[in-house]
Write a protein that holds these residues in place. Structure first.
Motif, PDB file in Angstrom:
ATOM      1  N   ASN A  72       0.789  -1.063  -0.049  1.00 15.08           N
ATOM      2  CA  ASN A  72      -0.153   0.074   0.082  1.00 15.08           C
ATOM      3  C   ASN A  72       0.704   1.035  -0.098  1.00 15.08           C
ATOM      4  O   ASN A  72       0.446   2.119  -0.714  1.00 15.08           O
ATOM      5  N   GLN A  73       1.958   1.283   0.794  1.00  8.84           N
ATOM      6  CA  GLN A  73       2.909   2.419   0.829  1.00  8.84           C
ATOM      7  C   GLN A  73       3.408   2.756  -0.309  1.00  8.84           C
ATOM      8  O   GLN A  73       3.699   3.801  -1.141  1.00  8.84           O
ATOM      9  N   LEU A  74       3.893   1.371  -1.282  1.00 11.23           N
ATOM     10  CA  LEU A  74       4.358   1.563  -2.820  1.00 11.23           C
ATOM     11  C   LEU A  74       3.408   1.990  -3.625  1.00 11.23           C
ATOM     12  O   LEU A  74       3.783   3.049  -4.485  1.00 11.23           O
ATOM     13  N   MET A  75       2.349   1.660  -3.241  1.00 14.98           N
ATOM     14  CA  MET A  75       1.243   2.109  -4.367  1.00 14.98           C
ATOM     15  C   MET A  75       1.057   3.485  -3.995  1.00 14.98           C
ATOM     16  O   MET A  75       0.886   4.493  -5.105  1.00 14.98           O
ATOM     17  N   LEU A  76       0.975   4.226  -2.825  1.00 16.76           N
ATOM     18  CA  LEU A  76       0.656   5.509  -2.665  1.00 16.76           C
ATOM     19  C   LEU A  76       1.938   6.549  -3.496  1.00 16.76           C
ATOM     20  O   LEU A  76       1.603   7.548  -4.060  1.00 16.76           O
ATOM     21  N   LYS A  77       3.015   5.946  -3.081  1.00 18.35           N
ATOM     22  CA  LYS A  77       4.164   6.433  -3.772  1.00 18.35           C
ATOM     23  C   LYS A  77       4.163   6.408  -5.485  1.00 18.35           C
ATOM     24  O   LYS A  77       4.305   7.673  -6.182  1.00 18.35           O
ATOM     25  N   LYS A  78       3.717   5.542  -5.928  1.00 15.50           N
ATOM     26  CA  LYS A  78       3.721   5.330  -7.294  1.00 15.50           C
ATOM     27  C   LYS A  78       2.340   6.120  -7.877  1.00 15.50           C
ATOM     28  O   LYS A  78       2.490   6.823  -8.963  1.00 15.50           O
ATOM     29  N   ALA A  79       1.435   6.353  -6.978  1.00 16.79           N
ATOM     30  CA  ALA A  79       0.130   7.108  -7.490  1.00 16.79           C
ATOM     31  C   ALA A  79       0.397   8.423  -7.466  1.00 16.79           C
ATOM     32  O   ALA A  79       0.119   9.267  -8.466  1.00 16.79           O
ATOM     33  N   LYS A  80       1.136   9.011  -6.416  1.00 16.66           N
ATOM     34  CA  LYS A  80       1.552  10.553  -6.420  1.00 16.66           C
ATOM     35  C   LYS A  80       2.541  10.763  -7.479  1.00 16.66           C
ATOM     36  O   LYS A  80       2.104  11.832  -8.206  1.00 16.66           O
ATOM     37  N   LEU A  81       3.419   9.930  -7.782  1.00 19.54           N
ATOM     38  CA  LEU A  81       4.291  10.515  -8.961  1.00 19.54           C
ATOM     39  C   LEU A  81       3.325  10.122 -10.324  1.00 19.54           C
ATOM     40  O   LEU A  81       3.625  11.303 -11.216  1.00 19.54           O
ATOM     41  N   PHE A  82       2.501   9.374 -10.377  1.00 16.95           N
ATOM     42  CA  PHE A  82       1.883   9.495 -11.734  1.00 16.95           C
ATOM     43  C   PHE A  82       0.776  10.603 -11.788  1.00 16.95           C
ATOM     44  O   PHE A  82       0.793  11.294 -12.658  1.00 16.95           O
ATOM     45  N   ILE A  83       0.282  10.964 -10.672  1.00 21.15           N
ATOM     46  CA  ILE A  83      -0.560  12.115 -10.697  1.00 21.15           C
ATOM     47  C   ILE A  83       0.192  13.594 -10.891  1.00 21.15           C
ATOM     48  O   ILE A  83      -0.181  14.272 -11.949  1.00 21.15           O
ATOM     49  N   GLU A  84       1.625  13.600 -10.629  1.00 19.03           N
ATOM     50  CA  GLU A  84       2.411  14.703 -11.027  1.00 19.03           C
ATOM     51  C   GLU A  84       2.547  14.733 -12.185  1.00 19.03           C
ATOM     52  O   GLU A  84       3.036  15.582 -12.988  1.00 19.03           O
ATOM     53  N   GLN A  85       2.957  13.484 -12.926  1.00 19.77           N
ATOM     54  CA  GLN A  85       3.273  13.484 -14.307  1.00 19.77           C
ATOM     55  C   GLN A  85       2.119  13.702 -15.286  1.00 19.77           C
ATOM     56  O   GLN A  85       2.252  14.271 -16.248  1.00 19.77           O
ATOM     57  N   SER A  86       0.889  12.997 -14.977  1.00 17.27           N
ATOM     58  CA  SER A  86      -0.236  13.176 -15.761  1.00 17.27           C
ATOM     59  C   SER A  86      -1.435  14.101 -15.526  1.00 17.27           C
ATOM     60  O   SER A  86      -2.034  14.431 -16.321  1.00 17.27           O
ATOM     61  N   GLY A  87      -1.547  14.286 -14.200  1.00 22.10           N
ATOM     62  CA  GLY A  87      -2.597  15.442 -13.988  1.00 22.10           C
ATOM     63  C   GLY A  87      -4.037  14.519 -14.366  1.00 22.10           C
ATOM     64  O   GLY A  87      -4.101  13.519 -14.196  1.00 22.10           O
ATOM     65  N   SER A  88      -4.986  15.542 -14.549  1.00 26.58           N
ATOM     66  CA  SER A  88      -6.272  15.098 -14.778  1.00 26.58           C
ATOM     67  C   SER A  88      -6.333  14.579 -16.193  1.00 26.58           C
ATOM     68  O   SER A  88      -7.238  13.903 -16.747  1.00 26.58           O
ATOM     69  N   SER A  89      -4.990  14.470 -17.006  1.00 30.50           N
ATOM     70  CA  SER A  89      -5.037  13.995 -18.317  1.00 30.50           C
ATOM     71  C   SER A  89      -5.309  12.342 -18.413  1.00 30.50           C
ATOM     72  O   SER A  89      -5.387  11.676 -19.186  1.00 30.50           O
ATOM     73  N   MET A  90      -5.165  11.653 -16.894  1.00 33.25           N
ATOM     74  CA  MET A  90      -5.128  10.364 -17.038  1.00 33.25           C
ATOM     75  C   MET A  90      -6.453   9.913 -17.309  1.00 33.25           C
ATOM     76  O   MET A  90      -6.789   8.797 -17.507  1.00 33.25           O
ATOM     77  N   PHE A  91      -7.401  10.581 -17.020  1.00 34.50           N
ATOM     78  CA  PHE A  91      -8.798  10.458 -17.441  1.00 34.50           C
ATOM     79  C   PHE A  91      -9.312  10.534 -18.716  1.00 34.50           C
ATOM     80  O   PHE A  91     -10.185  10.101 -19.496  1.00 34.50           O
TER      81      PHE A  91
END
Length: 91
Positions: A72-91
């Motif tokens: 779960n901690q690794l998921m949070l770390k990867k999710a934060k990085l993904f959000i920083e890189q993609s923002g709302s364009s992930m949807f």
């Protein structure tokens, strides 16, 4: 009765676990690791409300760890990085 349950399948109870989201830059991150034997696969959801609509991005990673907390901690770390890189364009 045992024969009939084997023939038609028995219903297994599934546990529903409520996950508290972590807020990050306007997104909600839900760490939902998946149990696979004695290990846990990194998985979860990223959710954001956009124009009154709930958008969800679900992902499952290839990473497996021996501890659910570590997954779960690794998921949070990867999710934060993904959000920083993609923002709302992930949807």
């Amino acid at each position: 009765m045992g024969f009939l349950s084997k023939l038609f399948g028995s219903k297994k109870e599934t546990k529903v676990v409520e996950v508290e989201p972590i807020e990050f830059n306007g997104f909600l991150i839900y760490a939902e690791s998946i149990s696979e034997g004695s290990q846990y696969r990194v998985a979860g959801r990223i959710v954001k409300h956009i124009d009154g609509e709930v958008k969800t991005h679900r992902f499952i990673r290839s990473d497996v760890l021996s501890s659910q907390d570590d997954a779960n901690q690794l998921m949070l770390k990867k999710a934060k990085l993904f959000i920083e890189q993609s923002g709302s364009s992930m949807f």
